[in-house]
Structures are given as structure tokens and as C-alpha cells.
Design an enzyme around this catalytic site. Structure first.
Site, mmCIF file in Angstrom:
data_model
loop_
_atom_site.group_PDB
_atom_site.id
_atom_site.type_symbol
_atom_site.label_atom_id
_atom_site.label_comp_id
_atom_site.label_asym_id
_atom_site.label_seq_id
_atom_site.Cartn_x
_atom_site.Cartn_y
_atom_site.Cartn_z
ATOM 1 N N PRO A 52 0.868 -1.211 -0.138
ATOM 2 C CA PRO A 52 0.043 -0.011 0.181
ATOM 3 C C PRO A 52 0.949 1.167 0.028
ATOM 4 O O PRO A 52 1.728 1.311 0.939
ATOM 5 C CB PRO A 52 -0.671 -0.147 1.397
ATOM 6 C CG PRO A 52 0.191 -0.906 2.148
ATOM 7 C CD PRO A 52 0.796 -1.923 1.261
ATOM 8 N N ASP A 91 -1.929 2.779 2.702
ATOM 9 C CA ASP A 91 -1.296 2.934 4.033
ATOM 10 C C ASP A 91 -1.550 4.186 4.539
ATOM 11 O O ASP A 91 -1.273 5.307 4.036
ATOM 12 C CB ASP A 91 0.081 2.669 3.820
ATOM 13 C CG ASP A 91 1.118 2.372 4.947
ATOM 14 O OD1 ASP A 91 0.391 2.118 5.809
ATOM 15 O OD2 ASP A 91 2.311 2.479 4.898
ATOM 16 N N TRP A 533 4.415 0.308 10.129
ATOM 17 C CA TRP A 533 4.906 -0.709 9.323
ATOM 18 C C TRP A 533 4.509 -1.981 9.585
ATOM 19 O O TRP A 533 4.430 -3.125 9.127
ATOM 20 C CB TRP A 533 6.664 -0.756 9.523
ATOM 21 C CG TRP A 533 7.415 0.264 8.798
ATOM 22 C CD1 TRP A 533 7.937 1.326 9.436
ATOM 23 C CD2 TRP A 533 7.596 0.648 7.213
ATOM 24 N NE1 TRP A 533 8.219 2.102 8.518
ATOM 25 C CE2 TRP A 533 8.311 1.552 7.235
ATOM 26 C CE3 TRP A 533 7.436 -0.550 6.439
ATOM 27 C CZ2 TRP A 533 8.668 1.996 6.224
ATOM 28 C CZ3 TRP A 533 7.864 -0.036 5.040
ATOM 29 C CH2 TRP A 533 8.325 1.250 4.934
ATOM 30 N N GLN A 569 12.257 -1.465 0.347
ATOM 31 C CA GLN A 569 11.429 -2.248 1.192
ATOM 32 C C GLN A 569 12.187 -3.510 1.655
ATOM 33 O O GLN A 569 11.347 -4.008 2.378
ATOM 34 C CB GLN A 569 10.203 -2.419 0.437
ATOM 35 C CG GLN A 569 9.422 -1.335 -0.003
ATOM 36 C CD GLN A 569 8.797 -0.316 1.078
ATOM 37 O OE1 GLN A 569 8.624 -0.948 2.297
ATOM 38 N NE2 GLN A 569 8.782 0.906 0.818
ATOM 39 N N TRP A 573 8.703 -2.896 4.292
ATOM 40 C CA TRP A 573 7.784 -4.082 3.929
ATOM 41 C C TRP A 573 8.049 -5.486 3.898
ATOM 42 O O TRP A 573 7.503 -6.300 4.469
ATOM 43 C CB TRP A 573 7.008 -3.496 2.625
ATOM 44 C CG TRP A 573 5.564 -3.994 2.363
ATOM 45 C CD1 TRP A 573 4.485 -4.054 3.433
ATOM 46 C CD2 TRP A 573 4.923 -4.749 1.338
ATOM 47 N NE1 TRP A 573 3.380 -4.472 3.145
ATOM 48 C CE2 TRP A 573 3.601 -4.963 1.901
ATOM 49 C CE3 TRP A 573 5.538 -5.158 0.422
ATOM 50 C CZ2 TRP A 573 2.985 -5.768 0.901
ATOM 51 C CZ3 TRP A 573 4.574 -5.794 -0.586
ATOM 52 C CH2 TRP A 573 3.350 -5.874 -0.228
ATOM 53 N N LYS A 606 20.538 10.715 -8.358
ATOM 54 C CA LYS A 606 19.247 10.460 -7.544
ATOM 55 C C LYS A 606 18.349 11.754 -7.872
ATOM 56 O O LYS A 606 18.637 12.757 -7.781
ATOM 57 C CB LYS A 606 19.556 10.281 -6.201
ATOM 58 C CG LYS A 606 18.787 9.117 -5.373
ATOM 59 C CD LYS A 606 19.485 8.926 -4.039
ATOM 60 C CE LYS A 606 18.461 7.982 -3.205
ATOM 61 N NZ LYS A 606 19.287 7.536 -2.287
ATOM 62 N N LYS A 609 13.602 16.319 -4.983
ATOM 63 C CA LYS A 609 12.764 17.591 -5.162
ATOM 64 C C LYS A 609 13.619 18.704 -5.114
ATOM 65 O O LYS A 609 13.801 19.718 -5.855
ATOM 66 C CB LYS A 609 11.691 17.707 -4.254
ATOM 67 C CG LYS A 609 10.443 17.173 -4.673
ATOM 68 C CD LYS A 609 9.126 17.181 -3.802
ATOM 69 C CE LYS A 609 8.186 16.244 -3.906
ATOM 70 N NZ LYS A 609 7.602 15.913 -2.840
#
Length: 1064
Positions: A52, A91, A533, A569, A573, A606, A609
Site C-alpha cells: 500500500p 497505507d 510498518w 522495502q 515492507w 538520484k 525535489k
RNA sequence: GCACCCGUAGCUCAGCUGGUUAGAGCACGCGCCUGAUAAGCGCGAGGUAAGUGGUUCGAAUCCACUCGGGUGCACCA
């Protein structure tokens, strides 16, 4: 003309984004996505779990990549006949959400939130978390990520929370959920501890002071222990020093410096490092063990020692090393794991002078109320004033920061709830071996090592917006009870209103009677919420609202067949899924895990912003079409390698692959329209009745199907994409269609033409299907063009390879033909004779006798046409002798092991052999040479004979094959060349005049006499090739409204082509 | 600091159970072809295979070290 044609030549240019928008409309109108997601009809289930996302941020281009990895696999297995449910999820809890809301509200610390009110704050969180839900759904739709958004799982729903409670209760039942006092990574801004996998997200380089401090040795005036620390702010909390028993320590005297004769104690191994060039005298050596128990004087005595606990002494610590510093470590048991561990063991006092915001207590001199890290410099100055500072430097190191608010973390003694994952570590390690990781080394490496180094999961958060921890503690007797679900809560509190929100602050108000017999006290909920988590890691269970009970079977879709997320992750996750699934079911959450790496910008930086180099997915999709984006991201390199996102390369994919396929389709449609071809109206021509070229393409198509199927089945999406692209470019477009083109030109429908149409139609159809998982839009569009009104390709099956169509021999032979033709083109180019000029003869020699026979017969016509020669001649021995020499080379693979060091000499000897000797080897004769006086025999297998073209004959060779042209130009050949030149100019004129391919014309040619004479002699050919009905030669070009003139040059002389379309 | 991945043409990448002549696409130059036509094909130039050393008859491929990039781990006191 009878019925309207089934296929119509496209009248517009190719535009992938436009095609995609049309497909989106079609899918939407026909409910295709719904049908694909819901298809069951007795199919086996392929289980996919969606990780999610949090929808309080905008999706970026890396999400397009991540979601493509998910989508391709799900589409493939759907086409393979499986039901593939894809339940969307959101999530919704946790620090990321709270931070966003804090920003909205312009507040930053916990007391401000409490002042604002937990209820209103959480209400805002609940809204914030779906801020970009619409954009996520829109992007999913536009990029073709089919996901069932109708009934998503939402981690903050009561039903989901209730399921989480039941799972936590199971951990509690097993004694794996405990409250503990440990050193915790603590975010002073968020006011909560973090778990190890969160800490792992946030390392950043920071500069910290590095100071050596004198701790006077009690009872030995003039002597000090030299202590190194990078956290001066922990010095006020110092209670002891630690040395290693087995290290050697020394007392050194400094010569004449400021300390004038002072003596310092430190590890012997570090003397050189600490003092550098300064000369010091070693006065005494001693073991670490002998120092244990010595007394020292701490630098700051602001905090009183109260009650129990030893202090101001030296203790032993195994963790002390002589790598850096001084070998004597300052101990602040409230601020370091080693310190705390040793402190407990040695019964040391604990000084804990800071509050939850990381500020010194107000009463402390000098730094009271200051944030600890800000106090460093003041403390160092004070050390200096007190004569305790030996040296100060700065050093840069990676230090953990809060992964959301970027505040440097403090390691701090703090109570927290733990999942005792270390107790199920062995099971987790064993189950990890059952997971098929892509790439495999993540499983053994990064993830496996992480499990090996497992620490207990600090699962509680002293926060607001999260699953409330379902542990109630009795105010009287301290006994604990857990609430196992919402239903359980309702049993305990029958007055709970409908629609009761399980979140804080409502749940905080619920008091429960103590369950301990005879206590009669009231239990209140422990105030923490659960690490978010845990929410996502429990999704295999909680997405179904599954309530855990002892011995209960897991949901029937557990474990998943496939999950895919980013590399980041691994500790996120993937880990929390693994903990919870292993605990509850003894199995991993998913049988396979495909890991995606970062998407970097075109310069491999990478994206962030702050750098301003993020790529807007919408802009890319609008510019190139999402199929091009998807394809490029997949085809570029394996998913688990970092990839640069280069818009220019995506554009190229769009043009090359999809543009070429579009051209193939357009070619087909152009003639299918004229001929009213309809695959439904004729029986499919038997393979044996089709031409060799048709059978070749059909065989290659089946090979493609086989290979792509195998690649998808082993989750090698990159290979699948590249196989398809190579087939389209090399085989379909640049060989089959090019070679078969003129078969579509004649009038009327012959058997051969029907075979060509059918073969091409079938090839396009199968390409559409095999590419459908990767390029869902274009594939479906192509399928729709090929079968107007037919079902979507995504509701169709992935093609099964038709083994009976494979033709391994023909496939190999055609490779040889392609190679010969490439050599031939190179030879013509080298000779400076363009392809329009027919030549009399080409001499060939293939790689072996078997192929020679075929080149000279079955493929002769094809080669003659392609190379524009009248005859194809397989060169005989005498011809070859004119054209080439032969060289002998060792077969290194065979001779290396056999000859060893003598190989070099053998190589030289072999290279000296004559063409005649080499020819004998070619005939299979063994060869005997003298190497250093000793005879050595080589079989024909042990050496290799290569061709070299003789200079001056226009020979091209790759060592095994040979091509040479007879470049003699006869008047007939020249005339034929002229005809081709004229045809080309006329056809270019036709196109410039905007004629359609079937338009017939009147033609007038004006130019030099020789050219016109040749053209006149070849008028039949010109008429056929340009659809000219009437051709006039010489004189003034006709004029008038319908006539159009085009000037050209042939061999530097003018040719005027004048033509008009014949109406009707 | 430790671990893992990576370093091949200007760019993106293949090749890597060792086999001597390192490939492809893009970009560039030249040419060609074109009844799919703002496409296509061929040729060319472009490489000390990051560097050093080793193993071997032979190394882009295996090993060690160095340098550079990425990622992860880590309380570095």
C-alpha cells in the site's frame, strides 16, 4: 466492389499517446478492466499482494516503474489462465502523515499537537492521507496498472485495525509482545522512538566534534585518563569509564607542553595515533584488567548521584576497542546501548538529564534548556576552561536521522513495547530460504544478513495517528490484558456506540475492569500507538479483516505467489511482512519477490525535489505514450539494477518499436484493404502450401512465443521485452515484409498472396498477444485492428507455442541467408556499385557444404533478388582458389589443455601453412607438424580453417562464408540499371504528387537519349512497377492542370518525370 | 568503518561455467534502398575492457589490492 473491406489503410500518422487514449475509452466503455480482474470461471488463482502506498504525496516516475513490474506479471498470469485478484490498498497511519499535518498546522512538537487536540488532529490526518488518492488512481488508470480500487484495504479502517489487534494479541499470547527499557533511537522532534528499519532509512552525513577529555585519576595527582567522545553532550551524564580487560594500557609523560609533565593513561596501541609527532615518554605499562576498579573524576559534576548505583570508577567493557580514540570509553548509561548494557551489569548509576524534546533539564548550569546537540560547543568550551580538554577536532560520519522529519536521532533510554522477533529469528531465517528472490542475492545477502542480525522490533510509538496499541494495564496491580478485536471490545464494553472510532483519543477513554482475580482495579490503555510498518506488514491478513485466533488457518490466499516493490522495502515492507507471516503461519508472505531498484535521472543522479531533477510522469506519458515508458524501463536493464531515466531514449523506443510495428500494420492494412482480405472468409492456407519465407516467419513466430513465454515464466521481463523488439525489427519488418512485399502487389487474390496475408496477419496477432503484458495499450490496439470488434487481448489467452510449426533447420538456414546477404551488401558497397544496378553473377561460399547446396538452389532466387544479380553461383574449388586463401588456426579450447605451453608455438606453425595444406584439413585430413623437433598430430577438429579474401576481387568474408561479385557491366545490365533508376524516380514522383499506391497514371519521360532508349526497351517493367498505363518518351513534357512534372538526376544527367493520375 | 553491487565505444547496455579478432542500439560521418515513407538498410570511425598485480598455454571473464560510483549495515564511544 462488394462488402466494405475488413481492414482499412490508416489515414493518420502514428501517435502512441492518442492510440492509448482511444484504448482507455474502449476499456472503459466495455468494462474490460473489471472483466479481467473478476474472471474466475474455474481458473486457478495466482495471488498478488499490493504494497500500500501513502497517498499524501504525489506519485513520481519511479512509481510508474514499480507499478509496471507489478502489472506486467499480473497481466501475464491472467493471460495464462489464472484468476489474479489485485486488491488495492492504502497505507494511512503513521509519522509521515502526522508530519504532513503538522506542516499544514504550522506546528512541530508534540505538546502543540496535544494543545490542538488529538481528536481534531487525527481527523486532519484521516483527510490528509487521501490528499492525492485521486491522482494515484488516475495515474494507475492512465498507465494501465490494473488494480481493484473498488474495495481497497485501508489501514485505518476499524475492520483493519481490529485485525491488527487480533494479531498483536497473538504475539502477546506467545509472550512476544513486551514492554522493555532499552536504549532507543529517539526522534526529539517527533517525540517518539523509532524501530531499526526506520533508522535504516535515514542515515545522513553530519559533522560532529571529536574531543579528547582528561578524567583525573583519583589518588594520583597529575595523572588523567584520556577519554575520547564524539558526543560531548553526554558528558554531564557520565558515571564511569570503561576499559577492555585484555588491552594493554600505558601511562605516558608529556615532555614540555602546556601540561608540563602531565601524565595521561590510554591504550598502548593508540599512543602514536593520539600524539602523532609529539614525543611522549612511556612511564608505565599495565593491563586493562588492573585498571578496573580505579576511581576517576568526571568533568562535570552538575548532576547529583542519588540513591543507588556506583559511579566515578573504571569498569570493564568487551566492546572497548583500540581502533580509535584512546581505548578508554566514557559511559553514559542513558545514552548508549553498550553503556546501558554494561551499566546494568556493573550496577552503575544512571543519569538522565534530558526531556523528550532532547533538551537539558532547566536546572542544569550553562546548558539547561538547550537542545543537546546545540550544547556541544558550549560544553567543549567549558571543558577547555576547566583544563579538561586535551584536543578537539571535527569529524564527519553518517549519523541516523528521523526518516520523516530529518532530525538527528538521539539514542536514549526509554520504555517501549517490543515484538521479540529475535525469538523467532531461526524460523524467519529458514523461511527466507523458501522465497524465490529476484535477484537471488538479495535473499541471501542483504535480506538474509538483516535477519541474521535481527534485533527486537520496537513496535510502539508515542504518537497519535496510528493503530492504538491494544494493551490495557491495571492501575492497581499492573497486570496486563489485551483486547483481541473490535468485537471483543464490544463484549467488554457493551455500551460502545455504533460507529465507534477505534483511534485515539476515543479509545483512550475506555477503561476496563482488571481481569486479575480479586484485584478489582481499573485498567487503562497504554498510551502508545503501533508502528505503521506493522500495519502494512500485516496486510496479507488484515486486508481480509481476518481475525487471528490460536490455531486458526490463515486466509486461503496466503502466501502470495508474487510481490514486487523497491529495494528500499527490503528492511521495510518485505521485513515486516516476513515477521508477521512467519509468526502467524510459519510461511513467508510471498513465494517470490521481485525487487526494483532506483530510477535515477538521465545523468544517473538520484532524483529529488531539492535537486529539481524529478521527472513528472504525466509529462512523460503525454509526450511518448506510457507503453514506450513502460517498455523502456523494463527493456533497459534488469529491474534490480539502478536505471537512468532518459526521456530521449524513451522517445526512441516509441519510434523504433511501436513505430515499426505501426508501419508493419499500416503496410498490411494498405493492401488488405485493396484486396479485401479477410482472414475469416477463407480457410487458413496449409503450412505446406505456403512459401518457404512464410514457413520461416511462422516458425520464427512460434520460436518467439516459446522464448517469450519462458522468459515471463521465469520473471525475466527484460529478456521478454528484448526478444520481442529484436523479432519485430530484424525478422518481421526487415526481412519478412521486405522480402514478401511484391507478393502483395499483384491484382486479384492468388493462393500465394493469400498465404502471405495469412502469415503476416498471424504474426502480427501473436506479437500483439505476447507483448500485451508489457505494452497493454498498443497490444490491444493492434489486436483491435487485426480483429475489429474482437475481444480485448487482455481477455484472451497467452499463445501456446505451436511446436509443429517450428522448423529448426529452416531457421538456421535463413540465418545463413541473412548473413550471406549482409556480406553481399557490404561487398557491393565496397565495390561502389549501388543496388539498383543489376550485376551478372554473385559467387558464394557458405559455412559448410550442406548450406552451400541450399544457397545455390532453394534460396538462390531470394538471394538474387536481394542482391540484384542475375545468377547465384556457389563457388567451386577452382573459383575459390581465385578468390581466397586459407589460414589454419588452433582450436584453442581443444588444444589448450592438450598442448599447454606449446600452444603458442603450435599457433605460429599453423599460421604458416599454405592454402593447399589448409584445404587438406578442410577435407578432413589429419595434420602432422614438428614442434621443437617432436611430431605433433592435429585432427581436423583440433584446428579451424578460416577464409581470407584475396585483394582486388571485391571479396567479403567473415572467415567462414564468402561473397564476391562479378562486376562486369554489359550493355544489357546497364540498360536494366537504367530502367530501375527510372522506376525509382517515377515512384518518388508519384509519392510527391500525393498519389495512392493503386492509382494508375499517364507518364511522360524526358532526358538523355541513352536513358530514354533503355527505358523504352523496359517499358513493360516500368509500366508494371509504376502503374503507368500510357508511357511517352522524349519531346516536351505535357502541361495542363492534371499533369505534374518532377525533375531528377540520373548519373548527373537530368530526367524529367511528368505524370497525371488517371481518373476513375 | 564493514558488507554487497557496479565500472566495457560519446551515451544506454550485452557478453562473464576463462579460448586469443570484445558486441548491439542510440548519437556521429559516408553511402544505399524505398509501391510501410518525417520510416528502413549497409559501411565507417570510435575501446590501454577504471588501474595495478596475480593464477593460466590463454583473462573483459577467476583471485588480490587500489581508485571511482551506488546501495546497505553500523551505538562507532
Amino acid at each position: 466492389m462488394s462488402a466494405s473491406p475488413r481492414f482499412v489503410k490508416p489515414t493518420h500518422d502514428f501517435n502512441l499517446p492518442k492510440v492509448e487514449r482511444e484504448i482507455l475509452e474502449r476499456w472503459s466503455a466495455a468494462g474490460v478492466e473489471r472483466q479481467a480482474l473478476d474472471r474466475r470461471d474455474g481458473r486457478p488463482t495466482y495471488v498478488f499482494f499490493e504494497g500500500p502506498p501513502t497517498a499524501n504525496g504525489r506519485p513520481g516516475i519511479h512509481h510508474v516503474f514499480a507499478r509496471t513490474l507489478k502489472d506486467v506479471v499480473c497481466r501475464y498470469w491472467t493471460m495464462k489462465g489464472y484468476h489474479v485478484p489485485r486488491k488495492a490498498g492504502w497505507d494511512t497511519h503513521g509519522l509521515p502523515v502526522e508530519i504532513e499535518v503538522q506542516k499544514e498546522l504550522g506546528i512541530s512538537i508534540k505538546p502543540e499537537i496535544e494543545a490542538f487536540g488529538i481528536g481534531p488532529f487525527n481527523d486532519r490526518c484521516r483527510v490528509s492521507v487521501f490528499k492525492y488518492k485521486g491522482e494515484w488512481e488516475k495515474l494507475s488508470k492512465r498507465m494501465g496498472y490494473w488494480l481493484d480500487y473498488d474495495e481497497p484495504y485501508v489501514t485505518c479502517d476499524n475492520r483493519y485495525v481490529s485485525s491488527l489487534w487480533s494479531i498483536l494479541a497473538r504475539f502477546f499470547d506467545e509472550g512476544l509482545l513486551e514492554r522493555g527499557h532499552r536504549i532507543l533511537p529517539w526522534c526529539p522532534k517527533c517525540g517518539t522512538g523509532l524501530s531499526s528499519h526506520e533508522v535504516a532509512q535515514g542515515y545522513q552525513d553530519v559533522q560532529d566534534p571529536s574531543v579528547f577529555v582528561r578524567f583525573p585519576r583519583v589518588g594520583h595527582p597529575g595523572q588523567s585518563f584520556l577519554v575520547w567522545t564524539t558526543t560531548p553532550w553526554t558528558l554531564p551524564a557520565n558515571v564511569a569509564l570503561a576499559v577492555h580487560r585484555d588491552l594493554d594500557y600505558v601511562r605516558v609523560r608529556r615532555a614540555a607542553n602546556d601540561g608540563a609533565g602531565e601524565e595521561l593513561l590510554l591504550a598502548e596501541a593508540l599512543v602514536a595515533k593520539v600524539f602523532g609527532k609529539e614525543t611522549v615518554e612511556i612511564v608505565e605499562r599495565m593491563s586493562g584488567a588492573s585498571l578496573v576498579g580505579e576511581r576517576c573524576e568526571r568533568p562535570f559534576d552538575w548532576l547529583p548521584f542519588e540513591g543507588e548505583g556506583r559511579h566515578d570508577l573504571l569498569v570493564a567493557g568487551d566492546f572497548v576497542s583500540a581502533e580509535e580514540g584512546s581505548g578508554i570509553v566514557h559511559m553514559a548509561p542513558a545514552f548508549g546501548e553498550d553503556d546501558h548494557f554494561v551499566g546494568v551489569k556493573e550496577g552503575l548509576a544512571i543519569l538522565n538529564p534530558i526531556d523528550a524534546q532532547g533538551r537539558f533539564a532547566a536546572g542544569i548550569p550553562l546548558v539547561g534548556g538547550q537542545f543537546v546537540r546545540d550544547a556541544n560547543s558550549e560544553l567543549v568550551r567549558e571543558l577547555e576552561r576547566r583544563g579538561k580538554l586535551f584536543r578537539r577536532d571535527n569529524f564527519t560520519h553518517a549519523y541516523p536521522h528521523c526518516w520523516r522529519c530529518k532530525t538527528p536521532l538521539l539514542y536514549w533510554l526509554r520504555p517501549s513495547w517490543y515484538l521479540r522477533t529475535t525469538r523467532i529469528k531461526e524460523r524467519m531465517v529458514a523461511q527466507n530460504r523458501e522465497i524465490q528472490w529476484f535477484p537471488a542475492d538479495i535473499g541471501t545477502g542483504r535480506f538474509g544478513e538483516w535477519l541474521e542480525n535481527n534485533v527486537d522490533w520496537a513496535v510502539s510509538r508515542e504518537r497519535f495517528w496510528g493503530t492504538p496499541l491494544n494493551v490495557w494495564s491495571c492501575a492497581t496491580c499492573r497486570s496486563l490484558q489485551v483486547v483481541r478485536s473490535e468485537a471483543h471490545l464490544r463484549q467488554l464494553v457493551p455500551t460502545l456506540p455504533d460507529g465507534f472510532d477505534l483511534h485515539r483519543p476515543h479509545i483512550d477513554a475506555i477503561e476496563l475492569p482488571c481481569t486479575k482475580a480479586g484485584c478489582g482495579g481499573n485498567a487503562r490503555r497504554t498510551p502508545e500507538v503501533v508502528d505503521c510498518w506493522f500495519d502494512s506488514g500485516a496486510m496479507p491478513f488484515a486486508q481480509h479483516g481476518w481475525i487471528a485466533e490460536p490455531g486458526k488457518a490463515p486466509p486461503q490466499d496466503h502466501p502470495a505467489d508474487y510481490i514486487s516493490e523497491g529495494l528500499d522495502q527490503t528492511r521495510g515492507w518485505f521485513y515486516t511482512l516476513h515477521v508477521i507471516s512467519t509468526f502467524l503461519t510459519g510461511k513467508p508472505a510471498s513465494k517470490r519477490i521481485l525487487v526494483g531498484n532506483l530510477v535515477l535521472d538521465a545523468k544517473k543522479q538520484k532524483m529529488s525535489k531539492s535537486r529539481g531533477n524529478t521527472v513528472d510522469p504525466w509529462q512523460e506519458i503525454d509526450a511518448h505514450g506510457v507503453d514506450a515508458v513502460r517498455w523502456h524501463l523494463i527493456a533497459q536493464s534488469h529491474p534490480w539494477l539502478p536505471r537512468a531515466y532518459d526521456p530521449a531514449a524513451v522517445g526512441a523506443t516509441g519510434r523504433e518499436l511501436f513505430g515499426t510495428l505501426w508501419n508493419c500494420w499500416s503496410f498490411f492494412a494498405t493492401y488488405a484493404e485493396l484486396d479485401q482480405f479477410d482472414p475469416r472468409s477463407q480457410a487458413e492456407p496449409q503450412m505446406m502450401a505456403r512459401s518457404e519465407l512464410d514457413r520461416w516467419l511462422a516458425a520464427e513466430v512460434e520460436r518467439l512465443v516459446e522464448e517469450v513465454d519462458a522468459a515471463f515464466a521465469r520473471y525475466d521481463l527484460t529478456k521478454a521485452a528484448n526478444l520481442i523488439a529484436a523479432f519485430v525489427d530484424r525478422k518481421l519488418s526487415n526481412w519478412y515484409i521486405r522480402r514478401a512485399r511484391d507478393r502483395f502487389w499483384g491484382r486479384g487474390m492468388t493462393a500465394d498472396k493469400l498465404a502471405a496475408y495469412t502469415t503476416l496477419w498471424e504474426a502480427l496477432d501473436r506479437v500483439a498477444r505476447v507483448m500485451a503484458p508489457l505494452a497493454p495499450f498498443f497490444a490491444d490496439a493492434l489486436r483491435g485492428w487485426l480483429e475489429p470488434g474482437g475481444t480485448s487481448v487482455h481477455l484472451d489467452s497467452f499463445p501456446s507455442p505451436r511446436a509443429e510449426r517450428r522448423a529448426p533447420e529452416l531457421e538456421r538456414d535463413m540465418e545463413a541467408v541473412l548473413d550471406v546477404v549482409a556480406l553481399g551488401r557490404r561487398a557491393r558497397s565496397a565495390a561502389g556499385i549501388n543496388l539498383r544496378q543489376p550485376l551478372g553473377c554473385v559467387y558464394l561460399k557458405g559455412a559448410d557444404a550442406a548450406i552451400d547446396g541450399k544457397l545455390g538452389s532453394r534460396f538462390a532466387e531470394l538471394i538474387a533478388e536481394e542482391l540484384n544479380v542475375e545468377r547465384v553461383v556457389v563457388a567451386d574449388e577452382s573459383r575459390l582458389d581465385q578468390l581466397r586463401t586459407l589460414k589454419v588456426k588452433p582450436n584453442f579450447k581443444l588444444l589448450g589443455p592438450k598442448l599447454g605451453p606449446k600452444l603458442g608455438a603450435a599457433k605460429q606453425a599453423l599460421e604458416k601453412l599454405t592454402t593447399e595444406q589448409a584445404a587438406a584439413v578442410l577435407r578432413g585430413e589429419a595434420l602432422t607438424l614438428y614442434l621443437g623437433g617432436a611430431p605433433a598430430t592435429f585432427t581436423s577438429a583440433e584446428v579451424e580453417v578460416v577464409l581470407e579474401g584475396k585483394p582486388g576481387f571485391g571479396v567479403e568474408t567473415d572467415g567462414r562464408m564468402l561473397v564476391a561479385f562479378d562486376t562486369t557491366l554489359t550493355p544489357t545490365l546497364i540498360a536494366a540499371g537504367h530502367v530501375r533508376e527510372v522506376v525509382k524516380r517515377v515512384n518518388n514522383s508519384r509519392r510527391e504528387a500525393g498519389l495512392r499506391v493503386a492509382d494508375r497514371i499517364d507518364l511522360h519521360l524526358a532526358g538523355p537519349a541513352a536513358l530514354l532508349a533503355a527505358a523504352e526497351a523496359g517499358r513493360a517493367r516500368i509500366g508494371d512497377d509504376t502503374l503507368a498505363v500510357v508511357i511517352a518518351f522524349g519531346g516536351e513534357p505535357p502541361t495542363g492542370d492534371d499533369w505534374r512534372s518532377f525533375p531528377w538526376e540520373v548519373d548527373a544527367e537530368p530526367l524529367i518525370v511528368t505524370l497525371r493520375r488517371i481518373r476513375g
